[in-house]
Design an enzyme around this catalytic site. Structure first.
Site, PDB file in Angstrom:
ATOM      1  N   ALA A   1      55.926   6.889  36.447  1.00 38.48           N
ATOM      2  CA  ALA A   1      54.953   7.825  35.898  1.00 38.48           C
ATOM      3  C   ALA A   1      54.932   9.052  36.809  1.00 38.48           C
ATOM      4  O   ALA A   1      55.290   8.970  37.991  1.00 38.48           O
ATOM      5  CB  ALA A   1      53.582   7.167  35.849  1.00 38.48           C
ATOM      6  N   GLY A  52      56.689   2.939  36.286  1.00 35.03           N
ATOM      7  CA  GLY A  52      56.620   3.063  34.832  1.00 35.03           C
ATOM      8  C   GLY A  52      57.994   3.107  34.177  1.00 35.03           C
ATOM      9  O   GLY A  52      58.133   2.741  33.005  1.00 35.03           O
TER      10      GLY A  52
HETATM   11  N1  CO8 Z   1      56.633  11.579  39.777  1.00 39.33           N
HETATM   12  C1  CO8 Z   1      56.758  12.895  39.968  1.00 39.33           C
HETATM   13  N2  CO8 Z   1      57.824  13.453  40.551  1.00 39.33           N
HETATM   14  C2  CO8 Z   1      58.820  12.645  40.947  1.00 39.33           C
HETATM   15  C3  CO8 Z   1      58.761  11.264  40.790  1.00 39.33           C
HETATM   16  C4  CO8 Z   1      57.599  10.721  40.155  1.00 39.33           C
HETATM   17  N3  CO8 Z   1      57.459   9.405  39.914  1.00 39.33           N
HETATM   18  N4  CO8 Z   1      59.880  10.704  41.284  1.00 39.33           N
HETATM   19  C5  CO8 Z   1      60.631  11.717  41.743  1.00 39.33           C
HETATM   20  N5  CO8 Z   1      59.993  12.899  41.545  1.00 39.33           N
HETATM   21  C6  CO8 Z   1      60.444  14.232  41.920  1.00 39.33           C
HETATM   22  C7  CO8 Z   1      60.318  14.479  43.383  1.00 39.33           C
HETATM   23  O1  CO8 Z   1      58.995  14.862  43.705  1.00 39.33           O
HETATM   24  C8  CO8 Z   1      61.310  15.594  43.616  1.00 39.33           C
HETATM   25  O2  CO8 Z   1      60.727  16.792  43.159  1.00 39.33           O
HETATM   26  P1  CO8 Z   1      60.890  18.148  44.052  1.00 39.33           P
HETATM   27  O3  CO8 Z   1      62.375  18.416  44.004  1.00 39.33           O
HETATM   28  O4  CO8 Z   1      60.083  19.123  43.291  1.00 39.33           O
HETATM   29  O5  CO8 Z   1      60.411  17.823  45.406  1.00 39.33           O
HETATM   30  C9  CO8 Z   1      62.435  15.236  42.621  1.00 39.33           C
HETATM   31  O6  CO8 Z   1      61.843  14.352  41.659  1.00 39.33           O
HETATM   32  C10 CO8 Z   1      63.582  14.506  43.276  1.00 39.33           C
HETATM   33  O7  CO8 Z   1      63.064  13.389  43.981  1.00 39.33           O
HETATM   34  P2  CO8 Z   1      63.422  13.085  45.515  1.00 39.33           P
HETATM   35  O8  CO8 Z   1      63.681  14.340  46.254  1.00 39.33           O
HETATM   36  O9  CO8 Z   1      62.378  12.169  46.052  1.00 39.33           O
HETATM   37  O10 CO8 Z   1      64.808  12.296  45.278  1.00 39.33           O
HETATM   38  P3  CO8 Z   1      65.450  11.194  46.240  1.00 39.33           P
HETATM   39  O11 CO8 Z   1      66.810  10.965  45.674  1.00 39.33           O
HETATM   40  O12 CO8 Z   1      65.290  11.554  47.662  1.00 39.33           O
HETATM   41  O13 CO8 Z   1      64.542   9.868  46.015  1.00 39.33           O
HETATM   42  C11 CO8 Z   1      63.350   8.249  44.686  1.00 39.33           C
HETATM   43  C12 CO8 Z   1      64.545   9.228  44.750  1.00 39.33           C
HETATM   44  C13 CO8 Z   1      63.554   7.089  45.663  1.00 39.33           C
HETATM   45  C14 CO8 Z   1      63.345   7.707  43.260  1.00 39.33           C
HETATM   46  C15 CO8 Z   1      62.037   8.986  44.998  1.00 39.33           C
HETATM   47  O14 CO8 Z   1      61.974  10.147  44.215  1.00 39.33           O
HETATM   48  C16 CO8 Z   1      60.800   8.191  44.724  1.00 39.33           C
HETATM   49  O15 CO8 Z   1      60.457   7.307  45.497  1.00 39.33           O
HETATM   50  N6  CO8 Z   1      60.088   8.501  43.621  1.00 39.33           N
HETATM   51  C17 CO8 Z   1      58.832   7.898  43.291  1.00 39.33           C
HETATM   52  C18 CO8 Z   1      59.027   6.502  42.769  1.00 39.33           C
HETATM   53  C19 CO8 Z   1      57.693   5.875  42.454  1.00 39.33           C
HETATM   54  O16 CO8 Z   1      56.845   5.694  43.298  1.00 39.33           O
HETATM   55  N7  CO8 Z   1      57.484   5.515  41.180  1.00 39.33           N
HETATM   56  C20 CO8 Z   1      56.285   4.864  40.728  1.00 39.33           C
HETATM   57  C21 CO8 Z   1      55.316   5.862  40.257  1.00 39.33           C
HETATM   58  S1  CO8 Z   1      53.758   5.134  39.851  1.00 39.33           S
HETATM   59  C22 CO8 Z   1      53.993   4.483  38.323  1.00 39.33           C
HETATM   60  O17 CO8 Z   1      55.033   4.595  37.725  1.00 39.33           O
HETATM   61  C23 CO8 Z   1      52.855   3.761  37.715  1.00 39.33           C
HETATM   62  C24 CO8 Z   1      53.115   3.457  36.258  1.00 39.33           C
HETATM   63  C25 CO8 Z   1      51.930   2.804  35.672  1.00 39.33           C
HETATM   64  C26 CO8 Z   1      51.786   3.164  34.228  1.00 39.33           C
HETATM   65  C27 CO8 Z   1      51.379   4.571  34.130  1.00 39.33           C
HETATM   66  C28 CO8 Z   1      51.001   4.987  32.769  1.00 39.33           C
HETATM   67  C29 CO8 Z   1      50.813   6.464  32.634  1.00 39.33           C
END
Ligand code: CO8
Length: 257
Positions: A66, A109
């Site tokens: 998400a 998500g």
């Molecule tokens: N939300 C918003 N932005 C994101 C997300 C995310 N989940 N994941 C990545 N991005 C963005 C980053 O902020 C970054 O943006 P910017 O370039 O503007 O800084 C861009 O995508 C690239 O990401 P990274 O630079 O972090 O890329 P890496 O290759 O270094 O890392 C990862 C990749 C490991 C996937 C890392 O991005 C990460 O850990 N992302 C978050 C993963 C996470 O925590 N997901 C769970 C989110 S909570 C959730 O899903 C709850 C769901 C429950 C249901 C919800 C219903 C609405």
């Protein structure tokens, strides 16, 4: 169809393909994208040319969860009053088979979305995880339930409590994904699967999906009863006549769609 901003939408053979397309945010699932996804799913479910729907992302990410930027400002009880998770469940209402073709990250998500689909086909690059715990949260779109049912408590508990990601091979061994394929063959394999389904009797396919899904909702006896009723009712279909006649005549069945 061209009005969508965060997803791409196309048909290939019997497949309706929905591609999540927010590459800069690794396909983080924001409210606008989920609304578009729900709309596209409903349209493809209603399109007689589509036998199965494929949901896919990019090479790097199916969906990294998400949208954390969007969620950050949310507060309870407004979250409860709007229940922003509810639109995510649109995929559960689709009657045609939905195939998640997963390459790269399927986190939070994103993993939950894949698990709401009927079949997960994974590229070797796929990485599944429920990292919400790192955000001070728990899974919120079914992850704690569907992951546990798919792979059992031992691995699900570890993943949900530590946020550890699971690669494609481990995910296949654990029973989360149907099959692992090379990344460059992922979409072609998913389309092939959709075409296979497209060559079958549509009522049998719809009932088979409903019957397997019922296994997650019903006690065994009720599930078997439902299956029996479906099986017996399929004797009223053209598909049954064609399928059995073709077998006995040693030819390929031709099912009308
Ligand atoms: N939300 C918003 N932005 C994101 C997300 C995310 N989940 N994941 C990545 N991005 C963005 C980053 O902020 C970054 O943006 P910017 O370039 O503007 O800084 C861009 O995508 C690239 O990401 P990274 O630079 O972090 O890329 P890496 O290759 O270094 O890392 C990862 C990749 C490991 C996937 C890392 O991005 C990460 O850990 N992302 C978050 C993963 C996470 O925590 N997901 C769970 C989110 S909570 C959730 O899903 C709850 C769901 C429950 C249901 C919800 C219903 C609405």
């Amino acid at each position: 169809a061209e009005a969508y901003e965060m997803i791409l939408f196309e048909r290939q053979g019997a497949a309706g393909i929905i591609r999540l397309n927010r590459p800069k945010a690794l396909n983080a699932l924001c409210d606008a994208m989920m609304a578009e996804l729900a709309d596209a799913l409903a349209r493809m479910d209603a399109d007689p040319a589509v036998a199965a729907i494929i949901v896919t992302g990019s090479e790097k990410a199916f969906a990294a969860g998400a949208d954390i930027r969007e969620m950050q400002a949310r507060r309870y009880p407004a979250t409860y009053m709007d229940d922003f998770v509810a639109p995510w469940e649109a995929v559960l209402g689709v009657r045609k088979p939905v195939i998640a073709a997963v390459a790269g990250f399927a986190l939070g998500g994103g993993c939950e979305m894949a698990m709401m689909c009927d079949i997960i086909l994974a590229a070797e690059s796929a990485k599944f995880g429920q990292p919400e715990i790192n955000l001070g949260m728990t899974p919120g779109a079914g992850g704690s339930q569907r992951l546990t049912r798919a792979i059992g408590k031992a691995k699900a508990m570890e993943m949900v409590l530590t946020g550890r990601m699971m690669g494609a091979e481990e995910a296949e061994r654990a029973g989360l994904v149907a099959r692992v394929v090379p990344a460059d063959a992922l979409l072609a394999e998913a389309v092939k699967m959709a075409d296979t389904i497209g060559g079958l009797s549509a009522p049998a396919v719809a009932m088979a999906k409903e019957a397997v899904n019922a296994a997650f909702e019903l006690p065994l006896r009720e599930g078997v009863r439902l299956e029996r009723r479906m099986f017996l009712s399929l004797f009223g279909t053209e598909g049954q006549q064609e399928g059995m006649a073709a077998f006995l005549e040693k030819r390929k069945p031709v099912f009308r769609r």
